[in-house]
Design a protein around this motif. Structure first.
Motif, PDB file in Angstrom:
ATOM      1  N   THR A  48      35.057  40.206  42.932  1.00  0.00           N
ATOM      2  CA  THR A  48      35.871  39.285  42.162  1.00  0.00           C
ATOM      3  C   THR A  48      35.780  39.631  40.677  1.00  0.00           C
ATOM      4  O   THR A  48      34.937  40.431  40.265  1.00  0.00           O
ATOM      5  N   SER A  49      36.658  39.013  39.883  1.00  0.00           N
ATOM      6  CA  SER A  49      36.648  39.258  38.446  1.00  0.00           C
ATOM      7  C   SER A  49      37.190  38.050  37.704  1.00  0.00           C
ATOM      8  O   SER A  49      38.157  37.416  38.152  1.00  0.00           O
ATOM      9  N   CYS A  52      40.956  38.349  36.801  1.00  0.00           N
ATOM     10  CA  CYS A  52      41.909  38.470  37.914  1.00  0.00           C
ATOM     11  C   CYS A  52      42.493  37.104  38.230  1.00  0.00           C
ATOM     12  O   CYS A  52      41.769  36.197  38.660  1.00  0.00           O
ATOM     13  N   SER A  54      44.307  36.162  40.652  1.00  0.00           N
ATOM     14  CA  SER A  54      44.299  35.843  42.086  1.00  0.00           C
ATOM     15  C   SER A  54      42.915  35.479  42.600  1.00  0.00           C
ATOM     16  O   SER A  54      42.772  35.069  43.757  1.00  0.00           O
ATOM     17  N   CYS A  55      41.888  35.617  41.747  1.00  0.00           N
ATOM     18  CA  CYS A  55      40.514  35.462  42.216  1.00  0.00           C
ATOM     19  C   CYS A  55      39.994  34.030  42.330  1.00  0.00           C
ATOM     20  O   CYS A  55      39.187  33.748  43.214  1.00  0.00           O
ATOM     21  N   ALA A  58      39.762  32.605  45.763  1.00  0.00           N
ATOM     22  CA  ALA A  58      38.761  33.299  46.569  1.00  0.00           C
ATOM     23  C   ALA A  58      37.348  32.867  46.193  1.00  0.00           C
ATOM     24  O   ALA A  58      36.476  32.714  47.058  1.00  0.00           O
ATOM     25  N   ASP A  59      37.108  32.646  44.904  1.00  0.00           N
ATOM     26  CA  ASP A  59      35.800  32.159  44.461  1.00  0.00           C
ATOM     27  C   ASP A  59      35.511  30.781  45.052  1.00  0.00           C
ATOM     28  O   ASP A  59      34.385  30.496  45.470  1.00  0.00           O
ATOM     29  N   SER A  75      28.688  37.070  45.805  1.00  0.00           N
ATOM     30  CA  SER A  75      29.764  37.533  44.932  1.00  0.00           C
ATOM     31  C   SER A  75      29.299  38.744  44.138  1.00  0.00           C
ATOM     32  O   SER A  75      28.180  38.754  43.608  1.00  0.00           O
ATOM     33  N   ASP A  88      34.386  40.295  31.581  1.00  0.00           N
ATOM     34  CA  ASP A  88      33.720  39.463  32.578  1.00  0.00           C
ATOM     35  C   ASP A  88      32.249  39.287  32.194  1.00  0.00           C
ATOM     36  O   ASP A  88      31.517  40.265  32.043  1.00  0.00           O
ATOM     37  N   THR A 115      40.990  43.240  43.907  1.00  0.00           N
ATOM     38  CA  THR A 115      40.359  41.917  43.847  1.00  0.00           C
ATOM     39  C   THR A 115      41.414  40.862  44.130  1.00  0.00           C
ATOM     40  O   THR A 115      42.571  41.023  43.728  1.00  0.00           O
ATOM     41  N   PRO A 116      41.031  39.787  44.819  1.00  0.00           N
ATOM     42  CA  PRO A 116      39.712  39.543  45.415  1.00  0.00           C
ATOM     43  C   PRO A 116      39.611  40.208  46.788  1.00  0.00           C
ATOM     44  O   PRO A 116      40.478  40.021  47.641  1.00  0.00           O
ATOM     45  N   TYR A 200      31.329  30.424  39.920  1.00  0.00           N
ATOM     46  CA  TYR A 200      31.016  31.581  40.747  1.00  0.00           C
ATOM     47  C   TYR A 200      29.736  31.293  41.528  1.00  0.00           C
ATOM     48  O   TYR A 200      28.769  30.767  40.979  1.00  0.00           O
TER      49      TYR A 200
END
Length: 256
Positions: A48-49, A52, A54-55, A58-59, A75, A88, A115-116, A200
């Protein structure tokens, strides 16, 4: 899918684990085989980032899945999106190296770095924010190439912890310890997620190889080198540092 770690932190783990060898600690009851209260059915690594867009879903999904006692979920914050406007704050070069190695070793199958990305048991990947795809990958990897079939146990003992790996087939494999930050909420000031607060979960801060498993039972004593908001994950993964294979078994400390 598979891994490689080019950068290692906390080298005292290697030195002290080697000294401890296969000895046991009197404070730990390890007279029987490893029988964890909740057998781990899968290991999920989320790449992940903070840069990003889109992350964040997902987190959030990883945080939910991590609550399951039968899942080890961590992670890895990558650094290759730092150039697009936000550095980051949790990223480590080892995270990006690990993900690139997964892709390189599966390159013939069209696996890419993105990512992710969720890597399951070291042998499959899924879009990290897609719950259905992640759950299907968990089911499909069970037992493949020995994935998630080896019992492990992790116990506290004063100023160190004890890792107990059962006897079984499928070796040789490396025994790895990961130092993990339980949770960290970050206010992202710039980039694609500017203005967002994102939490996170189980963020890997260090990883080290502490021993070798050849099929016989192994017990290792490892010093505690963690902060109050951190914990440990231990897994056994086939192969070597540059070309590892399936994750055969894993265990996590309390609170992860």
């Amino acid at each position: 899918m598979t891994i490689s770690i080019k950068s290692f932190i906390l080298s005292p783990w290697l030195q002290l684990a080697a000294i401890a060898g296969s000895s046991c600690v009197l404070a730990a009851d390890l007279t029987g085989p490893p029988t964890p209260s909740s057998a781990v059915v899968s290991v999920i690594e989320l790449f992940t980032s903070q840069g990003c867009s889109s992350c964040p879903p997902a987190d959030k999904l990883l945080a939910q899945i991590a609550r399951r006692p039968d899942i080890v979920a961590v992670s890895f914050a990558v650094d290759y999106w730092d150039y697009i406007g936000w550095k980051d704050t949790l990223a480590l070069p080892l995270s990006s190296s690990r993900q690139r190695a997964y892709a390189a070793l599966q390159g013939g199958n069209g696996v890419r770095v993105y990512t992710p990305q969720a890597v399951i048991d070291g042998i499959a990947d899924a879009i990290g924010g897609d719950r259905q795809e992640v759950e299907e990958a968990i089911k499909s990897t069970k037992g493949v190439d020995g994935a998630a079939t080896l019992p492990l146990r992790l116990q506290d003992a004063d100023d160190h912890f004890v890792v107990d790996v059962a006897a079984g087939g499928g070796g040789p494999a490396g025994i790895y310890v990961l130092r993990v930050l339980r949770a960290r909420t970050v206010h992202i000031g710039h980039g694609e997620n500017a203005g967002r607060n994102v939490t996170y979960t189980n963020v890997v801060r260090a990883i080290n190889r502490i021993g070798e498993w050849t099929g016989s039972r192994v017990t290792l004593n490892v010093p505690k080198l963690i902060a109050e908001d951190e914990g440990y994950v231990v897994f056994v993964q086939r192969g070597d540092l540059d070309q590892p294979g399936a994750i055969l078994g894993a265990v996590k400390s309390a609170g992860l």
